[in-house]
Design a protein around this motif. Sequence first.
Motif, PDB file in Angstrom:
ATOM      1  N   MET A  24     -21.004   9.390 -40.249  1.00  0.00           N
ATOM      2  CA  MET A  24     -20.162   9.898 -41.331  1.00  0.00           C
ATOM      3  C   MET A  24     -18.725  10.107 -40.855  1.00  0.00           C
ATOM      4  O   MET A  24     -17.760   9.714 -41.542  1.00  0.00           O
ATOM      5  N   LEU A  25     -18.553  10.691 -39.685  1.00  0.00           N
ATOM      6  CA  LEU A  25     -17.208  10.967 -39.173  1.00  0.00           C
ATOM      7  C   LEU A  25     -16.459   9.680 -38.851  1.00  0.00           C
ATOM      8  O   LEU A  25     -15.247   9.578 -39.086  1.00  0.00           O
ATOM      9  N   TYR A  53     -16.621  17.236 -52.206  1.00  0.00           N
ATOM     10  CA  TYR A  53     -16.843  15.974 -51.511  1.00  0.00           C
ATOM     11  C   TYR A  53     -18.246  15.923 -50.922  1.00  0.00           C
ATOM     12  O   TYR A  53     -18.765  16.928 -50.424  1.00  0.00           O
ATOM     13  N   ALA A  54     -18.835  14.725 -50.954  1.00  0.00           N
ATOM     14  CA  ALA A  54     -20.165  14.558 -50.377  1.00  0.00           C
ATOM     15  C   ALA A  54     -20.172  14.894 -48.892  1.00  0.00           C
ATOM     16  O   ALA A  54     -21.165  15.414 -48.364  1.00  0.00           O
ATOM     17  N   TYR A 100     -15.944   1.477 -62.663  1.00  0.00           N
ATOM     18  CA  TYR A 100     -16.397   0.943 -61.376  1.00  0.00           C
ATOM     19  C   TYR A 100     -16.672   2.060 -60.385  1.00  0.00           C
ATOM     20  O   TYR A 100     -15.881   2.988 -60.230  1.00  0.00           O
ATOM     21  N   VAL A 101     -17.806   1.934 -59.711  1.00  0.00           N
ATOM     22  CA  VAL A 101     -18.103   2.707 -58.509  1.00  0.00           C
ATOM     23  C   VAL A 101     -18.709   1.739 -57.505  1.00  0.00           C
ATOM     24  O   VAL A 101     -19.170   0.646 -57.864  1.00  0.00           O
ATOM     25  N   ARG A 102     -18.693   2.126 -56.249  1.00  0.00           N
ATOM     26  CA  ARG A 102     -19.260   1.259 -55.217  1.00  0.00           C
ATOM     27  C   ARG A 102     -20.724   0.980 -55.529  1.00  0.00           C
ATOM     28  O   ARG A 102     -21.500   1.883 -55.857  1.00  0.00           O
ATOM     29  N   GLY A 103     -21.103  -0.279 -55.443  1.00  0.00           N
ATOM     30  CA  GLY A 103     -22.455  -0.696 -55.795  1.00  0.00           C
ATOM     31  C   GLY A 103     -22.502  -1.540 -57.048  1.00  0.00           C
ATOM     32  O   GLY A 103     -23.538  -2.122 -57.377  1.00  0.00           O
ATOM     33  N   ALA A 121     -28.417  16.870 -54.199  1.00  0.00           N
ATOM     34  CA  ALA A 121     -29.388  16.128 -53.393  1.00  0.00           C
ATOM     35  C   ALA A 121     -28.963  14.665 -53.274  1.00  0.00           C
ATOM     36  O   ALA A 121     -29.100  14.050 -52.207  1.00  0.00           O
ATOM     37  N   GLY A 122     -28.426  14.092 -54.364  1.00  0.00           N
ATOM     38  CA  GLY A 122     -27.965  12.713 -54.319  1.00  0.00           C
ATOM     39  C   GLY A 122     -26.809  12.533 -53.351  1.00  0.00           C
ATOM     40  O   GLY A 122     -26.730  11.519 -52.644  1.00  0.00           O
ATOM     41  N   ALA A 123     -25.899  13.512 -53.323  1.00  0.00           N
ATOM     42  CA  ALA A 123     -24.777  13.437 -52.375  1.00  0.00           C
ATOM     43  C   ALA A 123     -25.274  13.454 -50.940  1.00  0.00           C
ATOM     44  O   ALA A 123     -24.760  12.732 -50.075  1.00  0.00           O
ATOM     45  N   LEU A 124     -26.296  14.253 -50.666  1.00  0.00           N
ATOM     46  CA  LEU A 124     -26.849  14.314 -49.303  1.00  0.00           C
ATOM     47  C   LEU A 124     -27.555  13.005 -48.943  1.00  0.00           C
ATOM     48  O   LEU A 124     -27.404  12.500 -47.832  1.00  0.00           O
ATOM     49  N   ALA A 125     -28.307  12.457 -49.883  1.00  0.00           N
ATOM     50  CA  ALA A 125     -29.020  11.214 -49.609  1.00  0.00           C
ATOM     51  C   ALA A 125     -28.058  10.060 -49.353  1.00  0.00           C
ATOM     52  O   ALA A 125     -28.357   9.153 -48.575  1.00  0.00           O
ATOM     53  N   GLY A 126     -26.892  10.091 -50.013  1.00  0.00           N
ATOM     54  CA  GLY A 126     -25.926   9.029 -49.822  1.00  0.00           C
ATOM     55  C   GLY A 126     -25.094   9.174 -48.572  1.00  0.00           C
ATOM     56  O   GLY A 126     -24.435   8.219 -48.151  1.00  0.00           O
ATOM     57  N   THR A 127     -25.113  10.353 -47.961  1.00  0.00           N
ATOM     58  CA  THR A 127     -24.280  10.618 -46.783  1.00  0.00           C
ATOM     59  C   THR A 127     -25.121  10.747 -45.522  1.00  0.00           C
ATOM     60  O   THR A 127     -24.821  10.126 -44.503  1.00  0.00           O
ATOM     61  N   LEU A 128     -26.164  11.554 -45.576  1.00  0.00           N
ATOM     62  CA  LEU A 128     -27.076  11.727 -44.432  1.00  0.00           C
ATOM     63  C   LEU A 128     -28.331  10.891 -44.696  1.00  0.00           C
ATOM     64  O   LEU A 128     -29.456  11.407 -44.785  1.00  0.00           O
TER      65      LEU A 128
END
Length: 460
Positions: free
Chosen positions: A412-413, A379-380, A5-8, A340-347
């Motif tokens: 994010m914060l 961490y993302a 399981y992951v979110r989504g 890049a995926g971590a950035l897209a999911g956070t920013l």
Amino acid sequence: MGLTYVRGLERLVEECAEKLDVIEVEPQTFWRKRPDGTVGTDEEALRRLAGLPGARLLHSIGDPVGGTVLPEEEHLRLLGELADRMAVPWVSEHLAFNRVGGPDGFRTGFMLPPRQSPAGVERAVRSVRAMADALPVPFAVELGTNYLRPRADELGDGAFAAQVAERADCGLLLDLHNVLANERNGRCTVDELLAGLPLERVWEVHLAGGFEYRGYWLDAHSALPDEELMRLAERVLPRLPALRAVLFEVTASAAPGLAAGAVRELTDRLREMWLPGGPAAVAAPRVVVRQVVGGPSPEEWEAALGGLAVGREPRTALERELAADPAIGLLRELILEFRAGALAGTLTHTVRLLLLTLGEAGVRELVAGYARSRTPGLYATEEASAFADHLRRVCPAVPLLPDVLELDLGLMLVRLDGEPRTVTLGTDPAVLLAELGAGRLPVAPPQGRYRLRLVDDRKD
């Protein structure tokens, strides 16, 4: 039978609930690095998880135990706490490495194959024992994917895993898609690997789908298992006398393309393969393990392979030797995609603005420049903060970027610690959120001085 399981994946889990005995959780996806540097657990996410069906397993993805750098004490504490809270019967982690030690140590952003030598066995056993000793439940290691060419100065994949498991006295997680991918990519055959493993130590099996890319079969968790993998499972599952769980792995991004009915059929088919005649309890005969003498030390191996994987140029003889392996280019590309995926999911809004303004090629170049300037974070949120600093330094010609970046960082914060925050923007935030949320570039949005209070409303 169960799912990782992951979110989504909530929809898929809910629609397959009656077929699932267990849900396997990746604990690092519930950890958050706060602005003060401490790491905590996302309690709201855990509350949502508690509503899902089945028992729980923990499958760690952040502190692999195949290398020379010991697991981080803070992570061991968090992992042990989650194991207690979820009442899991065992915890698993990968027999790989993702950190390079020494005064200039760094993370690789990807799990890399360890040095498969007698010295590598010693280092891995030490890491496995460190994690096992810190946990309140038994511990198992997973055999990972290895895209590198086989070497004459290394133990075979099965022999290496067998020696680590037997000397550390731990269980094994046998990912059948991993070992089939390794065979397809030119390493040992599945049967050779199985002949070298203590099959009586296999507690858990994973299956997944992948795809071919640049001449490699990727362990992408992107689809249902193909028929070759299902035939392999049919052969192997009855030979595992200690097997207690079979898990299907799929990413959240692939879930929309999966029909719940097909996943339910998969679990039924696997259950029939595993259970009808009971475990055979007969392992294949062991192979003769070749002697390995010489070659690089585990520390030299990790520094060379890790440095090449994050994009550094080869300097030593070992680095030049490894750089000749085409898999190095693949690893660099995969690491860049993960970052890049971590950035897209956070920013989210920032990346969307960049894509709408610079195009995919421009964003790829921007992220590649960032990646060259900084090795990966675990961490993302770390990656997001560092990428924000990079954008402020390079100042790409993207209108509205300072405001959108400030908005994303504030969001994010707030998600990190749940504390409300106020951000000050020079552009109407309602227009920014509405247009970028719809995938459109804001055109002449109202300007002024806007103060926006951000709150975490996930509990509402």
